[in-house]
Design an enzyme around this catalytic site. Structure first.
Site, PDB file in Angstrom:
ATOM      1  CD  GLN A  59      51.070  39.272  43.194  1.00 39.70           C
ATOM      2  OE1 GLN A  59      51.286  38.218  42.608  1.00 39.70           O
ATOM      3  NE2 GLN A  59      50.659  40.344  42.555  1.00 39.70           N
ATOM      4  CG  HIS A 115       7.510  38.255  18.651  1.00 35.52           C
ATOM      5  ND1 HIS A 115       7.431  39.618  18.509  1.00 35.52           N
ATOM      6  CD2 HIS A 115       8.802  37.986  18.967  1.00 35.52           C
ATOM      7  CE1 HIS A 115       8.636  40.152  18.740  1.00 35.52           C
ATOM      8  NE2 HIS A 115       9.474  39.182  19.029  1.00 35.52           N
ATOM      9  CD  GLU A 166      46.182  38.911  39.686  1.00 31.33           C
ATOM     10  OE1 GLU A 166      46.664  39.632  40.598  1.00 31.33           O
ATOM     11  OE2 GLU A 166      46.564  38.971  38.508  1.00 31.33           O
ATOM     12  CG  HIS A 167      48.074  35.146  41.512  1.00 29.92           C
ATOM     13  ND1 HIS A 167      48.275  36.511  41.494  1.00 29.92           N
ATOM     14  CD2 HIS A 167      48.296  34.712  40.243  1.00 29.92           C
ATOM     15  CE1 HIS A 167      48.608  36.887  40.263  1.00 29.92           C
ATOM     16  NE2 HIS A 167      48.623  35.824  39.484  1.00 29.92           N
ATOM     17  CG  ASP A 220      53.203  35.304  37.543  1.00 36.54           C
ATOM     18  OD1 ASP A 220      51.962  35.366  37.471  1.00 36.54           O
ATOM     19  OD2 ASP A 220      53.844  35.647  38.558  1.00 36.54           O
ATOM     20  CG  HIS A 258      53.714  42.086  40.138  1.00 37.98           C
ATOM     21  ND1 HIS A 258      54.109  42.120  38.837  1.00 37.98           N
ATOM     22  CD2 HIS A 258      53.416  40.787  40.385  1.00 37.98           C
ATOM     23  CE1 HIS A 258      54.053  40.910  38.311  1.00 37.98           C
ATOM     24  NE2 HIS A 258      53.640  40.078  39.239  1.00 37.98           N
TER      25      HIS A 258
END
Lengths: 431, 431
Positions: B256, B416, B323-324, B357, B259
């Site tokens: 991670q 209506h 996220e993960h 991934d 990145h």
């Protein structure tokens, strides 16, 4: 009646169907100031804004249990029964949207699935003004309750006497709203965005509102709060063939037109008699309506179009992407698959749009302003997020490990590769 | 190693887990200018920006069939095979997300259901830069293809020699991309928003990018284009008990961290030995990594935390909303239901994040920056909208008509009500 167009050629559609452009006032700065003040001063800012905008001094924003109990006694039994029936239908329709987790073995030993989790804290905004929109409380709170959201906060502006309409309170209580606050406008959205001493910060904000509320919801997104849908004026498109009943078509068009002066209605017919009769019916019914001034203005934004075939009408409808599409045609089910852009479809002569607005069970929070091309209406999905989950066995990793290594290396991400290589090596070594 | 925290008390979590605040440069004006120029000048503006930003003059933005064929010959067979296996798994996982329309009779004679329709035109943005992200092409184009989107437009910045990485072209061709354009940055997003002579205006834009692209996607929403997800730096949270393997934990954290310098990794352990060993392993593996400078910077944003129990670790994880989430613990399935906020969960010692991934089948486009609290990752749902449909029989309208009338009247919307009353009357009259 103006805005009549007979057999327009395809090239003219874009201009013909242009939506009334809203006067985009630059409210961003105004609303930004309200946001900062609420963030810095909390409840005291809310009090100041209530006095200024709602012309009422609110000491305690939280609606008390006593106020709710009192409101419940004030709602007529007949209305309670109606709200209850509508709630049941909305509940049934949204309950089946619950999807069970289905595990997929994509490769032997590689198992993946999705699970839904409620968005924990949601804020529902219910506008004040002329119409007490308790139906919107149903449409937002029922799926939130099914999703099992922990906190369901409702904000609605106080009336001049400092109260909230009893039907709104009754419906909120019925649908498990956890807290109701007497606060409206951009300041309510700011309070839900940042939290104050009395109001909880939420993860997602739902509900309609005026241009300040709309701008405030956009701004809330910049502070990482999600919102239901981008806003725009309401609209309906009716397609009528020779089997349509002009009286009903006119009533459906008017029920959309009475929403607001910026509402738009589009009437397309393949039958000249139905077309002319519907125009006449509109004039007659309009005269009788309490909200006829609003409806009249909305009709000025509207279009009445004769076309040669239902297929052409559907092509035009897909191009326009209406919030509501009424198919008053013979065998309407035959045309569903040809409809690619619409928020909600109503089939046949006995399915008025107002059924979906109130009681059939579908949600009335729908994409307007052409957003039916790229957004869905509110559903159970709007109140959950879906988490993907995976479990890979040793065998599974042997089966896809090399693929991951090759791809990671080709993307130049060696640590990604290494996370697999180390594991594969340990398996070779029999660990 | 800095950023170590042993048994922090609950009150300290908020500060402990603060995400690295991105320096929010005010790019809005810069990007707004690019948007206006592209809207007004079309392709010629794109050409100017390519020369200025990508340092290459592009005569024809559209990648030709010949260029694609050539690229296909340049991709090694081994990589093609890997991409094909990944594609198959991604296809399988997303295919089961197709939901069949299930009709619900909410009240006798009132039938409602939902149907999915593809978003017709989607734009996929694939960044250039150091890593050719062909895996992101898979993650976006495969569900778009299953959804049956009509137009699948891919934009990616040209390399210095005016070409696009062959693996990206191979993958795009494999996944049915209809057109590929050599254009990147905010100008690519502007082109997809407004359309130009060569590039089609789309309904929704997907894909990662730098801060200009991120700002451009936000701006695109103001022009009624939808986007996949709000952006933020990537992150992982690993929970490890005494059964975790420090070597693997370290590798996952580093994959991670490589990145980008703004990536964040959080390591939580309930076992002091695993905790200390993992820290040591990180130092050792880091030294070997080609992207170790990036990973090192990212580790400075990171946190290494000892906690007393897995339940406490999950509480912290839900608070952070990673996220993960990797659960390197005994019987990880026992903890799934306690996980309320996460983009994707990885179970056990042999399920590295890099599997998700690339190749396990789940989507790698996930909510970052705490958005796992209120957003789902990309799925088949991201490429469709769901239309609600209803058909009410005469009996059905008799069954819910009164409810609609009462509710519409209580909201002050008489047109209506009238749309129902007219129909009920006609039924009484036996028409």
């Amino acid at each position: 009646m103006n805005n009549i167009s007979k057999y327009p050629v395809r090239d003219s559609w874009e201009i013909l169907l242009e939506r009334p452009t809203l006067e985009k006032k630059n409210l961003r700065n105004t609303v930004q100031k309200i946001f900062l003040k609420v963030r810095n001063e909390g409840d005291s800012a809310l009090k100041e804004f209530s006095t200024k905008f709602d012309h009422v001094t609110i000491e305690n924003f939280l609606v008390s249990a006593e106020e709710i109990e009192l409101a419940i006694t004030e709602v007529p039994a007949e209305l309670k029964k109606a709200i209850n029936q509508a709630k049941e239908n909305i509940f049934k329709f949204h309950l089946v949207q619950k999807a069970e987790a289905e595990e997929i073995e994509t490769t032997a030993g590689v198992v993946c699935w999705r699970e839904s989790r409620a968005i924990e804290k949601v804020g529902l905004y219910i506008p004040g003004g002329t119409a007490p929109l308790f139906s919107t409380v149903l449409m937002l709170a029922v799926p939130a309750q099914i999703a099992d959201c922990k906190e369901l906060i409702l904000c609605s502006p106080p009336q001049k006497d400092g109260s909230i309409n009893p039907a709104i309170l009754y419906t909120a209580k019925l649908c498990g709203i956890t807290k109701i606050f007497k606060v409206g406008g951009a300041q309510a959205i700011a309070a839900l965005t940042f939290g104050t001493e009395s109001i909880l910060k939420v993860d997602k904000i739902f509900g309609p509102g005026n241009q300040y509320v709309t701008q405030a919801k956009q701004l809330a997104m910049e502070y990482n709060v999600a919102i239901d849908l981008p806003a725009g004026p309401s609209e309906v498109l009716v397609i009528a063939d020779e089997t349509a009943i002009p009286e009903f078509c006119a009533a459906d068009l008017l029920s959309q037109a009475e929403h607001g002066i910026d509402s738009q209605v589009i009437f397309i017919s393949t039958d000249e008699e139905v077309f002319n009769e519907t125009l006449k019916e509109i004039e007659q019914q309009l005269a009788e309506l309490p909200r006829n001034e609003i409806a009249k203005s909305a009709l000025e934004n509207s279009r009445f179009i004769l076309l040669k075939s239902i297929d052409e009408a559907l092509e035009m409808s897909n191009f326009y992407a209406p919030e509501h599409l009424i198919l008053s045609v013979e065998n309407p089910r035959n045309y569903i698959s040809k409809t690619t852009n619409a928020g909600s479809i109503f089939l046949g002569n006995y399915t008025p749009e107002s059924a979906g607005d109130y009681a059939s069970g579908t949600n009335h929070t729908l994409p307007t302003n052409g957003f039916a091309k790229n957004y869905s209406g509110v559903s159970l999905d709007s109140f959950v997020k879906k988490i993907t989950i995976q479990e890979i066995s040793k065998t599974g990793l042997k089966n896809i490990g090399k693929t991951i290594e090759i791809m990671a290396a080709a993307e130049g991400l060696d640590a990604h590769k290494n996370a697999v290589s180390l594991r594969l090596k340990s398996l070779q070594n029999g660990i």
